[in-house]
Every structure is written in structure tokens, then in C-alpha cells.
Design a protein around this motif. Structure first.
Motif, mmCIF file in Angstrom:
data_model
loop_
_atom_site.group_PDB
_atom_site.id
_atom_site.type_symbol
_atom_site.label_atom_id
_atom_site.label_comp_id
_atom_site.label_asym_id
_atom_site.label_seq_id
_atom_site.Cartn_x
_atom_site.Cartn_y
_atom_site.Cartn_z
ATOM 1 N N TRP A 108 32.180 -88.457 94.063
ATOM 2 C CA TRP A 108 32.375 -87.256 93.374
ATOM 3 C C TRP A 108 33.506 -86.881 92.617
ATOM 4 N N PHE A 109 33.323 -86.400 91.288
ATOM 5 C CA PHE A 109 34.485 -85.954 90.530
ATOM 6 C C PHE A 109 35.444 -87.222 90.484
ATOM 7 N N GLU A 110 35.194 -88.319 90.101
ATOM 8 C CA GLU A 110 35.970 -89.390 90.109
ATOM 9 C C GLU A 110 36.774 -89.734 91.027
ATOM 10 N N GLY A 111 36.397 -89.450 92.197
ATOM 11 C CA GLY A 111 37.035 -89.898 93.370
ATOM 12 C C GLY A 111 38.353 -89.280 93.660
ATOM 13 N N ASN A 112 38.784 -88.029 93.078
ATOM 14 C CA ASN A 112 39.969 -87.499 93.378
ATOM 15 C C ASN A 112 39.935 -86.487 94.593
ATOM 16 N N GLU A 113 38.622 -86.351 95.162
ATOM 17 C CA GLU A 113 38.521 -85.313 96.449
ATOM 18 C C GLU A 113 37.585 -85.926 97.436
#
Ligand code: ADP
Ligand code: MG
Length: 300
Positions: A63-68
Motif C-alpha cells: 500500500w502507498f509505495e510501502g511507506n507504511e
């Protein structure tokens, strides 16, 4: 472009059944995606995996480029993957207030979201008095309460009457217009055609096509042509601006159109250049034919 969700070779097996097979695709911000496939093709399983309610067998998603963490990311997701279920003796507004408490979001937005789904004037009606379409619209309002980045809907118009279907599709388009990315699962080609900008077609858990909906439908059709002088036919076709790809097949040529052209126009053009056809057939696959061909291409 901002990436909302990426699936990499996602696979889910239920015992001997492979419900999702090596599935990869990307969801970019601002688009409306349809996962299109016949019943049992793995749409709900796919949505369940990315929403953390079904465990994957292998592969991964981000999700969301893996930043979270997935847990935090899902706070920015609104999803309806089951039949809407609210308290029947509570009003629409009361039900949404409860959802705000559970989701820990402010109740300030209740009226705004009810307005989007056309239920503001029914906010004080009890849930049990709602039609199925109104229940579904209330569920959409509920999923929007936390201002999600993406709204996920599983077969949002199932079981609704034509008017209810039309209303839900309009609301989805409206929400997309407000900037929310949408991912919906549907077995209905015309739904995806009407509502979505992008489509992922799956069959038996496998991706068959993904891309823009309008590119899928971009075909202007093709001619199947025969003439005794097939070399000259090919040369004349190459010179015509409306003709794109030319595919030889046995003693016949298939000429794909770049833009609309009537058979009479082509026939006249060829005749004026000294070529007489022995066969001229114009064909165009409808999107439905393309979809049916696609979903039948891997035999059972
Ligand atoms: P769709 O949503 O496209 O109709 P599903 O994702 O519901 O498809 O189902 C895909 C396949 O996985 C089907 O063959 C279905 O029977 C199977 N399946 C789904 N959930 C389960 C489960 N909990 N246990 C066993 N098989 C399941
Ligand atoms: Mg399903």
C-alpha cells in the motif's frame, strides 16, 4: 504518478483450488479500476487479501509505495466488501455516528457524505425503512467518513433494480470526480465500461488483460480481403492512411482500421487503382465479444 497499491505475483490457494494465481497489477491515484471476471474468478479473494481479511499463500502487495504498515495504510482505505449491515432501528445519521466512534473520526462529515450519496434528506429515517439501493448508498457514505484515498467496492450493484444500479454508478463517478481513487470488482462488462477508466480482467484467478478501458474498445474493426493479385492488394492497403496493421492469412489479408471506413470506400479506392477484390468482409468485435473471447481463451 502516485501509486496507491501494488500487487506482486499474489497467489491464494484454498486446498486444491487456486483462487488467485500469480496476480500482479498497480493502482495509480485518481483512476477508477475495475476487476472484471466471471463469478468465482477470484475477485473477492483478491480484495480480501489486500484488505487483510484473507491470508495470501504467496506473493505480496504494497500500500502507498510501502511507506507504511498495512495496518496504518488501511486507515486511508474505505471498503465495502459485504452486504451493508447497520442497526435497523437506528436512523441513517445515528448509524453513521456510531461508525465515526468505531473508526475514531469526527462526526462533522456525516452530512457531507450523506449528501454525496443522495441521502441527506433521509438522514433521520430508520435504516430498516431503506430500500436495498439506499442501504448500499448508506454503506458508501459510511466508507467515505474517514476521507479515504481509495474506495473499494465489491459488486456494488448486485441485487439492485435498474434505477438503483444507475444511482450507484452515478455516485461512484461523482466520488471519482472528487479525486478519490476507486477499485471495484464486478462480473458485469457494461458496469466496468460505464464506470471505470482502467480494467484488470481475470479468469480463474489469472490476469488476462489490464489497461485502459477506452484502449480496450479502440478497435474500429477490420477487413478480410481476397484478390488474385495479393501483392498489389497489400501495397495499395499500405498506402491507405486509414489502414493500420495488415496481417496475411493463407490466401487472404486482414487489414485493421486506424479510423472508421466503410467497405464501399475501400472497394472504390482499390477499384480505382486497378484492383478487383474477390472477397470483402468488414468485421468488428464488440467489447463484449472481446471480453468473452478473452475469458474463454484458456480452456477449462
Ligand atoms: P469472485 O469474487 O470472482 O466471484 P471468489 O474470490 O469469491 O470469486 O472465489 C474464487 C474461488 O475461490 C472460487 O472457486 C471460490 O469457490 C473459492 N473460494 C473463495 N473463498 C473460499 C473459502 N473461504 N474457502 C474455499 N474456497 C473459497
Ligand atoms: Mg465476489
Amino acid at each position: 504518478m502516485e501509486t496507491i497499491l501494488t500487487l506482486n505475483n499474489l497467489t491464494k490457494r484454498f486446498g486444491p483450488i487456486t483462487a488467485v494465481k500469480d496476480l500482479s497489477f498497480t493502482i495509480e491515484k485518481g483512476n477508477v479500476y475495475g476487476i472484471l471476471g466471471p463469478n468465482g474468478s477470484g475477485k473477492s479473494t483478491t480484495l480480501g487479501i489486500v484488505l487483510n481479511v484473507v491470508n495470501k499463500t504467496s506473493g505480496d502487495f504494497q500500500w502507498f509505495e510501502g511507506n507504511e504498515s498495512t495496518h496504518n495504510a488501511l486507515k486511508k482505505v474505505g471498503a465495502i466488501i459485504e452486504r451493508p449491515n447497520f442497526y435497523p432501528y437506528m436512523t441513517a445519521a445515528q448509524n453513521l455516528k456510531l461508525v465515526c466512534k468505531i473508526k475514531d473520526v469526527s462526526p462533522d462529515k456525516i452530512d457531507e457524505k450523506l449528501k454525496i450519496v443522495g441521502l441527506l434528506d433521509r438522514k433521520n429515517s430508520k435504516f430498516r425503512t431503506f430500500s436495498l439501493g439506499m442501504k448500499q448508498r448508506l454503506a458508501i457514505a459510511s466508507a467515505l467518513l474517514n476521507d479515504p484515498e481509495i474506495l473499494i467496492l465489491d459488486e456494488p450493484t448486485n441485487g439492485l433494480d435498474p434505477q438503483g444500479i444507475h444511482q450507484i454508478r452515478e455516485i461512484i463517478t461523482k466520488i471519482a470526480g472528487l479525486g478519490t481513487t476507486i477499485l471495484l470488482a464486478s462480473h458485469l462488462l457494461d458496469e466496468v465500461e460505464k464506470v471505470c477508466t482502467h480494467v484488470v480482467i481475470i479468469r480463474k484467478g489469472e490476469k488476462l488483460y489490464s489497461g485502459r478501458v477506452d484502449e480496450m474498445n479502440a478497435s474500429h474493426g477490420f477487413f478480410e480481403l481476397k484478390a488474385s493479385d495479393i501483392i498489389k492488394l497489400q501495397e495499395l492497403l499500405k498506402k491507405h492512411p486509414s489502414i493500420g496493421k495488415i496481417v496475411p492469412k493463407e490466401n487472404c489479408l486482414t487489414a485493421f482500421l486506424n479510423e472508421p471506413m466503410e467497405p464501399e470506400t475501400l472497394n472504390t479506392y482499390l477499384f480505382e487503382h486497378g484492383l478487383v477484390l474477390s472477397q470483402l468482409v468488414k468485421r468488428k468485435e464488440s467489447l463484449e465479444e472481446q471480453f468473452l473471447q478473452l475469458t474463454n481463451q484458456i480452456s477449462a
